[in-house]
Design a protein around this motif. Sequence first.
Motif, PDB file in Angstrom:
ATOM      1  N   ALA A   2     -13.624  -0.051 -14.995  1.00 62.51           N
ATOM      2  CA  ALA A   2     -12.339   0.496 -15.268  1.00 62.51           C
ATOM      3  C   ALA A   2     -11.548  -0.214 -16.186  1.00 62.51           C
ATOM      4  CB  ALA A   2     -11.726   1.134 -14.357  1.00 62.51           C
ATOM      5  N   GLY A   3     -11.433  -1.518 -15.988  1.00 67.28           N
ATOM      6  CA  GLY A   3     -10.679  -2.483 -16.743  1.00 67.28           C
ATOM      7  C   GLY A   3     -11.683  -3.258 -17.693  1.00 67.28           C
ATOM      8  N   SER A   4     -10.850  -4.142 -18.571  1.00 68.27           N
ATOM      9  CA  SER A   4     -11.576  -5.015 -19.352  1.00 68.27           C
ATOM     10  C   SER A   4     -11.896  -6.606 -18.839  1.00 68.27           C
ATOM     11  CB  SER A   4     -10.868  -4.647 -20.680  1.00 68.27           C
ATOM     12  OG  SER A   4      -9.581  -5.546 -20.590  1.00 68.27           O
ATOM     13  N   GLY A   5     -11.344  -6.665 -17.568  1.00 69.80           N
ATOM     14  CA  GLY A   5     -11.328  -7.976 -17.021  1.00 69.80           C
ATOM     15  C   GLY A   5     -10.951  -7.962 -15.665  1.00 69.80           C
ATOM     16  N   GLY A   6     -11.021  -9.048 -14.861  1.00 69.70           N
ATOM     17  CA  GLY A   6     -10.839  -9.341 -13.511  1.00 69.70           C
ATOM     18  C   GLY A   6     -12.047  -9.105 -12.470  1.00 69.70           C
ATOM     19  N   CYS A   7     -11.962  -9.327 -11.294  1.00 66.76           N
ATOM     20  CA  CYS A   7     -13.037  -9.413 -10.400  1.00 66.76           C
ATOM     21  C   CYS A   7     -13.185  -8.412  -9.995  1.00 66.76           C
ATOM     22  CB  CYS A   7     -12.814 -10.441  -9.125  1.00 66.76           C
ATOM     23  SG  CYS A   7     -12.234 -12.018  -9.874  1.00 66.76           S
ATOM     24  N   VAL A  11     -11.325  -1.699  -4.467  1.00 69.14           N
ATOM     25  CA  VAL A  11     -10.155  -0.939  -5.189  1.00 69.14           C
ATOM     26  C   VAL A  11     -10.231  -1.181  -6.649  1.00 69.14           C
ATOM     27  CG1 VAL A  11      -7.930  -0.262  -5.505  1.00 69.14           C
ATOM     28  CG2 VAL A  11      -8.928  -0.518  -3.104  1.00 69.14           C
ATOM     29  N   ARG A  12     -10.576  -0.110  -7.356  1.00 69.36           N
ATOM     30  CA  ARG A  12     -10.513  -0.412  -8.833  1.00 69.36           C
ATOM     31  C   ARG A  12      -9.408   0.645  -9.613  1.00 69.36           C
ATOM     32  NH1 ARG A  12     -13.095  -4.328 -10.516  1.00 69.36           N
ATOM     33  NH2 ARG A  12     -13.386  -3.220 -12.644  1.00 69.36           N
ATOM     34  N   PRO A  35      -5.156   4.546  -5.621  1.00 64.65           N
ATOM     35  CA  PRO A  35      -4.012   4.017  -4.795  1.00 64.65           C
ATOM     36  C   PRO A  35      -2.781   3.561  -5.427  1.00 64.65           C
ATOM     37  CG  PRO A  35      -5.546   2.412  -5.412  1.00 64.65           C
ATOM     38  CD  PRO A  35      -6.136   3.863  -5.906  1.00 64.65           C
ATOM     39  N   ALA A  36      -1.583   3.483  -4.569  1.00 64.86           N
ATOM     40  CA  ALA A  36      -0.330   3.156  -5.091  1.00 64.86           C
ATOM     41  C   ALA A  36      -0.501   1.587  -5.593  1.00 64.86           C
ATOM     42  CB  ALA A  36       0.684   3.311  -4.024  1.00 64.86           C
ATOM     43  N   LEU A  37      -0.226   1.254  -6.759  1.00 62.81           N
ATOM     44  CA  LEU A  37      -0.401  -0.072  -7.198  1.00 62.81           C
ATOM     45  C   LEU A  37       0.845  -0.743  -7.866  1.00 62.81           C
ATOM     46  CD1 LEU A  37      -3.718   0.332  -8.976  1.00 62.81           C
ATOM     47  CD2 LEU A  37      -3.429  -0.430  -6.705  1.00 62.81           C
ATOM     48  N   SER A  38       0.799  -1.942  -7.924  1.00 58.82           N
ATOM     49  CA  SER A  38       1.879  -2.664  -8.796  1.00 58.82           C
ATOM     50  C   SER A  38       1.464  -2.950 -10.166  1.00 58.82           C
ATOM     51  CB  SER A  38       2.620  -3.823  -8.066  1.00 58.82           C
ATOM     52  OG  SER A  38       3.258  -4.699  -8.771  1.00 58.82           O
ATOM     53  N   TRP A  39       2.114  -2.797 -11.370  1.00 60.72           N
ATOM     54  CA  TRP A  39       1.839  -2.846 -12.549  1.00 60.72           C
ATOM     55  C   TRP A  39       2.777  -3.576 -13.208  1.00 60.72           C
ATOM     56  CZ3 TRP A  39      -2.529   0.121 -13.889  1.00 60.72           C
ATOM     57  CH2 TRP A  39      -2.943   1.290 -13.113  1.00 60.72           C
ATOM     58  N   ARG A  66      -1.911  -5.542 -16.433  1.00 60.75           N
ATOM     59  CA  ARG A  66      -2.737  -5.848 -15.279  1.00 60.75           C
ATOM     60  C   ARG A  66      -1.945  -4.954 -14.066  1.00 60.75           C
ATOM     61  NH1 ARG A  66      -1.768 -10.991 -17.586  1.00 60.75           N
ATOM     62  NH2 ARG A  66      -3.675 -12.244 -17.625  1.00 60.75           N
ATOM     63  N   ALA A  67      -2.944  -4.487 -13.112  1.00 60.49           N
ATOM     64  CA  ALA A  67      -2.650  -3.939 -11.888  1.00 60.49           C
ATOM     65  C   ALA A  67      -2.849  -4.733 -10.856  1.00 60.49           C
ATOM     66  CB  ALA A  67      -3.543  -2.547 -12.059  1.00 60.49           C
ATOM     67  N   TYR A  68      -2.208  -4.607  -9.767  1.00 60.37           N
ATOM     68  CA  TYR A  68      -2.292  -5.273  -8.477  1.00 60.37           C
ATOM     69  C   TYR A  68      -2.241  -4.411  -7.295  1.00 60.37           C
ATOM     70  CZ  TYR A  68      -0.986  -9.444 -11.180  1.00 60.37           C
ATOM     71  OH  TYR A  68      -0.979 -10.337 -12.393  1.00 60.37           O
ATOM     72  N   LEU A  69      -3.183  -4.556  -6.328  1.00 57.96           N
ATOM     73  CA  LEU A  69      -3.045  -4.245  -4.977  1.00 57.96           C
ATOM     74  C   LEU A  69      -2.488  -5.239  -4.169  1.00 57.96           C
ATOM     75  CD1 LEU A  69      -3.392  -1.778  -2.976  1.00 57.96           C
ATOM     76  CD2 LEU A  69      -5.751  -2.627  -2.709  1.00 57.96           C
ATOM     77  N   GLY A  70      -1.232  -5.027  -3.481  1.00 55.10           N
ATOM     78  CA  GLY A  70      -0.683  -6.246  -3.060  1.00 55.10           C
ATOM     79  C   GLY A  70      -0.418  -7.465  -4.128  1.00 55.10           C
ATOM     80  N   GLU A  71      -0.996  -8.541  -3.826  1.00 61.32           N
ATOM     81  CA  GLU A  71      -0.975  -9.581  -4.833  1.00 61.32           C
ATOM     82  C   GLU A  71      -2.389  -9.856  -5.388  1.00 61.32           C
ATOM     83  OE1 GLU A  71       1.539 -11.361  -5.771  1.00 61.32           O
ATOM     84  OE2 GLU A  71       2.563 -10.038  -4.267  1.00 61.32           O
ATOM     85  N   GLU A  72      -3.444  -8.880  -4.976  1.00 66.27           N
ATOM     86  CA  GLU A  72      -4.711  -9.121  -5.582  1.00 66.27           C
ATOM     87  C   GLU A  72      -4.860  -8.298  -7.090  1.00 66.27           C
ATOM     88  OE1 GLU A  72      -8.404  -9.401  -3.197  1.00 66.27           O
ATOM     89  OE2 GLU A  72      -7.305  -7.865  -2.057  1.00 66.27           O
ATOM     90  N   GLU A  73      -5.398  -8.793  -8.346  1.00 66.13           N
ATOM     91  CA  GLU A  73      -5.686  -8.207  -9.404  1.00 66.13           C
ATOM     92  C   GLU A  73      -6.713  -7.352  -9.268  1.00 66.13           C
ATOM     93  OE1 GLU A  73      -6.603  -9.202 -14.031  1.00 66.13           O
ATOM     94  OE2 GLU A  73      -5.426 -10.437 -13.028  1.00 66.13           O
TER      95      GLU A  73
END
Length: 567
Positions: A2-7, A11-12, A35-39, A66-73
């Motif tokens: 779904a994204g162009s980078g990250g691990c 959750v995507r 999910p509710a994310l931080s952007w 970048r999208a984060y779930l907590g502090e994880e990208e």
Amino acid sequence: MAGSGGCLHAVRAEMGGDREVEAGVEVPFGAEAGPALSWDFGDGAGRSSGKRVLHAFGRAGRYTVRAYLGEEEVGRAVVKAGPRPPGRAIPSQAEAALWLPRIAGNLEPAVDFLERVAGAELAQATLERWHLPALAMELAATDAAAIDTEEGLGLFRLPGFDGTVILLGVADGSRALEALVKRLEGQGAAGRQELDRSILMRTANGAELALFLDRGYLYVAVPDEGGEGEDDSLGEVMRAVRQSAAEGLSRVGAIAKAGPKVSPQTAYLYIAGPSDDQSATRRLAGALLSARVGERSLELDGVVVSDASLWSGAASRAPALLRSAPEGATVAMALSVPAADLYELLAGSPGSQRRKRNAMQLSQAGLDLEELLSALSGEVSALGYFDAEGFLENLAAGSRTPEPRGGVLLAAGLARQDVAERLLPLILDRSGVRYDLLRERGFTRLRTKLRGYQLELVISGGRLRLEAGTGVAGRAAVDLGKELGAKLGGGAFSAGHASAFLDLGQLRRELEQPRLIPGVDPERLVMVQGFSAAFIDHLTPIDHLYLDVAPYAAGARVRGRIELRPK
């Protein structure tokens, strides 16, 4: 992915992939089912939270979102934001529009040229009435982060609103809007009223303005002087802008067709085609002109878009008057159009509402439109001359104000000489003009006086020729059409063209030419000449200007130029 980078994670985030967008236009990220994310949008705007968010990038640039779930990208995408062209910010239903494609490099030359042509005082008053050009220059010097100089500035007219809407590309809309409010308050505006994401204000002269933001642009709706911005007209303007498609004016057929043919320039002018008279043989969709502004010149390049050529160049005849004309003309105009095409341009296509209206108006004056048109061949030319000697002699004799002196030549080909011989005296009779009439075989001469000047009209040999005023006699004959064609290029003043030329430089040269006038003291003459030249300099900085229209397969090409005197 779904994204162009990250691990990889359980959750995507739905990022939408790498993409190109327009500055100021909201871009969606995420999904309602996710999910509710931080952007983090990468533009310094701070983080946002939510399952699905919308974000507008204030100015052009390359951003990593970048999208984060907590502090994880959990997702990443690269967004390249480009400037939003003003043509896409103007609603497609605009009847006319003028815009600069970008503020940087265009606004200052345009303002400088306007000040030279119109004078600093009038130019300043015009800019103040439009509000946003002056605001753009002010913010560029004091708060450049509020505006986007890579975006544009313009104005347009909408049907149903008696006024002008001005728009300006902004990077921080709230700051730009507040700066405009403060500027208006400093000019006496009051009664700030916030309504539907807009601000209404009443100026010192009682006009109500609407100020609002939409997709990276700040807009001001300004009623015409004497007009009212009351009832729902301002609301309709805001709705038209906010509900317009993303493509805006750029989706209009005339611009889509003309755009690739018009050279990129400092400014653009669009005029919609008429909606009340669509010809059976051609439909005028509109016109697009571009203007390149230099230190001493403004050059026009444009296209009139139609279903077919506006007229046939191959069937046209070059104006005969220009082949042997008195030298030194300060004004020259020529029209070389086939008769049938001329009839449509002047009166509308056969059977159209416009043709019927024109016929009715002439019938009330006792004239038949079709008979009148049948006399014309489609070839018309006119020349104007300045009578410098008569002008200076009058001024030297004690006249308190300069009085224009000069002469006019007009010639036209006739398809029906008999019709012209019968209708012209009738027209003069109905106008209450007294004249002398002389008829001979194949020859008709009418003489009268207009404002003290002798006017003579001669019909002979399938041609009509009019001469009036003074200052024409004694000039050497030249091939003026050839001279102007060589000077202006592009086939101007040749067969199939509609051309106009104003040479104020020639007028000034005639004023300054050393001369002796019988009965006028030479020293006083020199003084009067100096005064007259200074008066012309003060009146206008224009040296010469021209406009030329020539047909082509899908309408007509337009060329023009305004040349200023050296400072």
